[in-house]
Enzyme design. Structure first.
Site, PDB file in Angstrom:
ATOM      1  N   TYR A  26       0.926  -1.027  -0.436  1.00 16.48           N
ATOM      2  CA  TYR A  26       0.030   0.188   0.025  1.00 16.48           C
ATOM      3  C   TYR A  26       0.640   0.810  -0.004  1.00 16.48           C
ATOM      4  O   TYR A  26       0.494   2.551  -0.090  1.00 16.48           O
ATOM      5  CB  TYR A  26      -0.692   0.062   1.576  1.00 16.48           C
ATOM      6  CG  TYR A  26      -2.319  -0.973   1.563  1.00 16.48           C
ATOM      7  CD1 TYR A  26      -2.572  -1.991   1.058  1.00 16.48           C
ATOM      8  CD2 TYR A  26      -3.227  -0.132   1.333  1.00 16.48           C
ATOM      9  CE1 TYR A  26      -3.329  -2.632   0.851  1.00 16.48           C
ATOM     10  CE2 TYR A  26      -4.872  -1.102   1.538  1.00 16.48           C
ATOM     11  CZ  TYR A  26      -4.398  -2.095   0.967  1.00 16.48           C
ATOM     12  OH  TYR A  26      -5.476  -2.734   0.832  1.00 16.48           O
ATOM     13  N   LYS A  74       3.145 -15.640   2.113  1.00 19.01           N
ATOM     14  CA  LYS A  74       3.125 -15.697   0.984  1.00 19.01           C
ATOM     15  C   LYS A  74       4.847 -15.775   0.520  1.00 19.01           C
ATOM     16  O   LYS A  74       5.561 -15.583  -0.487  1.00 19.01           O
ATOM     17  CB  LYS A  74       2.331 -14.893  -0.183  1.00 19.01           C
ATOM     18  CG  LYS A  74       2.320 -15.661  -1.422  1.00 19.01           C
ATOM     19  CD  LYS A  74       1.469 -16.500  -1.853  1.00 19.01           C
ATOM     20  CE  LYS A  74       2.174 -17.438  -2.738  1.00 19.01           C
ATOM     21  NZ  LYS A  74       1.130 -18.385  -2.896  1.00 19.01           N
ATOM     22  N   ASP A 101      -2.912 -18.423  -0.040  1.00 21.05           N
ATOM     23  CA  ASP A 101      -4.196 -19.553  -1.294  1.00 21.05           C
ATOM     24  C   ASP A 101      -4.620 -19.797   0.348  1.00 21.05           C
ATOM     25  O   ASP A 101      -5.797 -19.587  -0.130  1.00 21.05           O
ATOM     26  CB  ASP A 101      -2.879 -19.563  -1.920  1.00 21.05           C
ATOM     27  CG  ASP A 101      -2.838 -20.027  -1.950  1.00 21.05           C
ATOM     28  OD1 ASP A 101      -1.491 -20.564  -0.723  1.00 21.05           O
ATOM     29  OD2 ASP A 101      -1.660 -21.084  -3.291  1.00 21.05           O
ATOM     30  N   ASP A 157      -6.977  -7.329   3.979  1.00 16.19           N
ATOM     31  CA  ASP A 157      -7.966  -6.504   3.495  1.00 16.19           C
ATOM     32  C   ASP A 157      -8.608  -7.186   3.635  1.00 16.19           C
ATOM     33  O   ASP A 157      -9.567  -7.682   3.235  1.00 16.19           O
ATOM     34  CB  ASP A 157      -7.076  -5.163   2.793  1.00 16.19           C
ATOM     35  CG  ASP A 157      -8.389  -4.395   2.348  1.00 16.19           C
ATOM     36  OD1 ASP A 157      -9.341  -3.908   2.684  1.00 16.19           O
ATOM     37  OD2 ASP A 157      -8.580  -5.116   0.807  1.00 16.19           O
ATOM     38  N   ASP A 213     -12.510  -9.462   4.945  1.00 13.70           N
ATOM     39  CA  ASP A 213     -13.598  -9.051   3.844  1.00 13.70           C
ATOM     40  C   ASP A 213     -14.166 -10.485   3.014  1.00 13.70           C
ATOM     41  O   ASP A 213     -15.851 -11.042   3.867  1.00 13.70           O
ATOM     42  CB  ASP A 213     -13.660  -8.847   1.908  1.00 13.70           C
ATOM     43  CG  ASP A 213     -14.023  -7.294   3.001  1.00 13.70           C
ATOM     44  OD1 ASP A 213     -13.820  -6.602   3.740  1.00 13.70           O
ATOM     45  OD2 ASP A 213     -14.192  -6.494   1.160  1.00 13.70           O
TER      46      ASP A 213
HETATM   47  C1  IPM Z   1      -9.990  -1.205   3.991  1.00 11.48           C
HETATM   48  C2  IPM Z   1     -10.429  -0.261   2.421  1.00 11.48           C
HETATM   49  C3  IPM Z   1      -9.328   0.342   2.344  1.00 11.48           C
HETATM   50  C4  IPM Z   1      -7.724  -0.286   2.712  1.00 11.48           C
HETATM   51  C5  IPM Z   1      -9.306   1.246   1.280  1.00 11.48           C
HETATM   52  C6  IPM Z   1     -10.521   1.998   0.645  1.00 11.48           C
HETATM   53  C7  IPM Z   1      -8.348   1.872   1.051  1.00 11.48           C
HETATM   54  O1  IPM Z   1     -10.660  -1.756   1.665  1.00 11.48           O
HETATM   55  O2  IPM Z   1     -10.060  -0.044   4.945  1.00 11.48           O
HETATM   56  O3  IPM Z   1     -10.298  -2.623   3.868  1.00 11.48           O
HETATM   57  O4  IPM Z   1      -7.722  -1.488   1.549  1.00 11.48           O
HETATM   58  O5  IPM Z   1      -7.537  -0.347   3.076  1.00 11.48           O
HETATM   59 MN    MN Z   2     -10.949  -3.298   2.885  1.00 14.04          MN
END
Ligand code: IPM
Ligand code: MN
Ligand code: NAD
Length: 352
Positions: free
Chosen positions: A141, A186, A219, A243, A247
């Site tokens: 990032y 990884k 993975d 990240d 999700d």
């Molecule tokens: C999160 C988001 C952010 C990230 C983006 C919006 C920069 O996806 O907070 O999880 O990838 O950290």
């Molecule tokens: Mn995110």
């Protein structure tokens, strides 16, 4: 107690869920006789529209002068042109870096009543209770980026010190829980991951003899999260893997709209945000689930304001509202649902 809280509503559903969290915090202040002062500031697309910058200086100043920062979400199609000079997400990344909040704590807890909202079989969800510790201010990032007509690159870099400090945070948290730490990398491909792995092995081996350490390639970890989610206690991983995996993990809880986070550094001033984004597909329609944002406010009460009983009360109120049948559309599993604001009202009603 008195506390100053900067609110950064941002874009899309950000303002909708931030309002809910503020209402819940007002109710907490009343119930427990505290005084919370809120200051609202611009970030993301809203800030670009108003000032041309995603993180204006007054926003940073307000955050730095506050006890804690609550952020909704940033981004959206309006600002997503790949050739745009500035992007909303730069505001969020800049704020994380400026506040030095390198440890992003993402708890994955299950409300048993929401099993029907998860695509996993209910028996897989029994006993799921994990913390994902995502490194937040390093890695791909924040490395050097290049792009010209024929190529593009993103540098992924980690210092040993950055790895050591996040592993220590994770190992300490594991020590206060079931004593199990899983490091995800990884290392079969990436140099940063090989350094991540040898540093993790050393720090845990030398400093945390009571911790049981497992290492997984990312993975495979994505698969294990679904095949045996209840086995995980604390997961520690680098910025981008954390990240993506969280999700994925949100679907154990039934929705992205359920998972909160706390971003902490070495001071108590923390940044609190749901793990979801600005959800442009549902923005402005009262469809957003405010639970992730309200639960982020609970984490703020616990970690930045030193109010654990109040944090427990908010988390308990969310659990009770859900147990009573309150559902926004994302967790209704096809049944009837209430609006964003109505969900906040249900949480406040259950605050005892
Ligand atoms: C999160 C988001 C952010 C990230 C983006 C919006 C920069 O996806 O907070 O999880 O990838 O950290
Ligand atoms: Mn995110
Ligand atoms: P998203 O998280 O905004 O949405 C993904 C899906 O989940 C959508 O279908 C959305 O409707 C749903 N969803 C998300 N939050 C929800 C909630 N509270 N209640 C009900 N449903 C919810 O991800 P995206 O669509 O890929 O990204 C949209 C924008 O958000 C992008 O600009 C992205 O950069 C940004 N983003 C910001 C943050 C942040 O500010 N922390 C986090 C992730 C994404």
């Amino acid at each position: 107690m008195e506390a100053l809280i900067t609110l950064l509503p941002g874009d899309g559903i950000g303002p909708e869920v931030t309002r809910c969290a503020r209402d819940v915090l007002d109710a907490v202040a009343q119930r427990f006789a505290h005084r919370f002062e809120f200051r609202e500031a611009l970030i993301g697309g809203a800030a670009i529209d108003a000032t041309g910058e995603p993180l204006p200086a007054p926003t940073v100043e307000s955050c730095q002068a506050s006890d804690a920062v609550l952020l909704g979400a940033v981004g959206g199609p309006k600002w997503s042109d790949p050739n745009a000079a500035v992007r909303p997400e730069q505001g969020l990344l800049g704020l994380r870096a400026t506040l030095g909040v390198y440890a992003n704590i993402r708890p994955v807890r299950i409300h048993p009543e929401l099993a029907a909202a998860s695509p996993l079989k209910p028996e897989k969800l029994e006993g799921v209770d994990m913390l994902v510790i995502r490194e937040l201010t390093g890695g791909i990032y924040f490395g050097k980026k290049t792009r010209d007509a024929t190529s593009a690159s993103d540098l992924c870099e980690y210092t040993v010190a950055e790895i050591e400090r996040i592993v220590r945070v994770a190992a300490r948290l594991a020590g206060a829980r079931r004593g199990k730490l899983c490091s995800v990398d990884k290392a079969n491909v990436l140099e940063t991951s090989r350094r991540w792995r040898d540093t993790t092995d050393r720090v845990v081996g030398d400093e945390f003899p009571g911790i049981e350490l497992e290492t997984l390639l990312v993975d495979a970890a994505a698969m294990h999260l679904l095949s045996r989610p209840a086995d995980f206690d604390v997961i520690v991983t680098e910025n981008m893997f954390g990240d993506i995996l969280t999700d994925e993990a949100s679907m154990l809880a039934g929705s992205l709209g359920m998972l909160p986070s706390a971003s902490l550094g070495d001071s108590t001033v923390g940044l609190y945000e749901p793990i979801h984004g600005s959800a442009p597909d549902i923005a402005g329609r009262g469809l957003a689930n405010p639970c992730a944002m309200i639960a982020s406010a609970a984490m703020m009460l616990r970690h930045s304001l030193g109010l654990p009983a109040e944090a427990d009360a908010v988390e308990g109120a969310i659990a009770n509202a859900i147990a009573d049948g309150a559902r926004t559309a994302d967790i209704a599993a096809g049944g009837s649902h209430i609006s964003t604001d109505e969900m906040a009202v249900e949480v406040i009603r259950n605050l005892t």
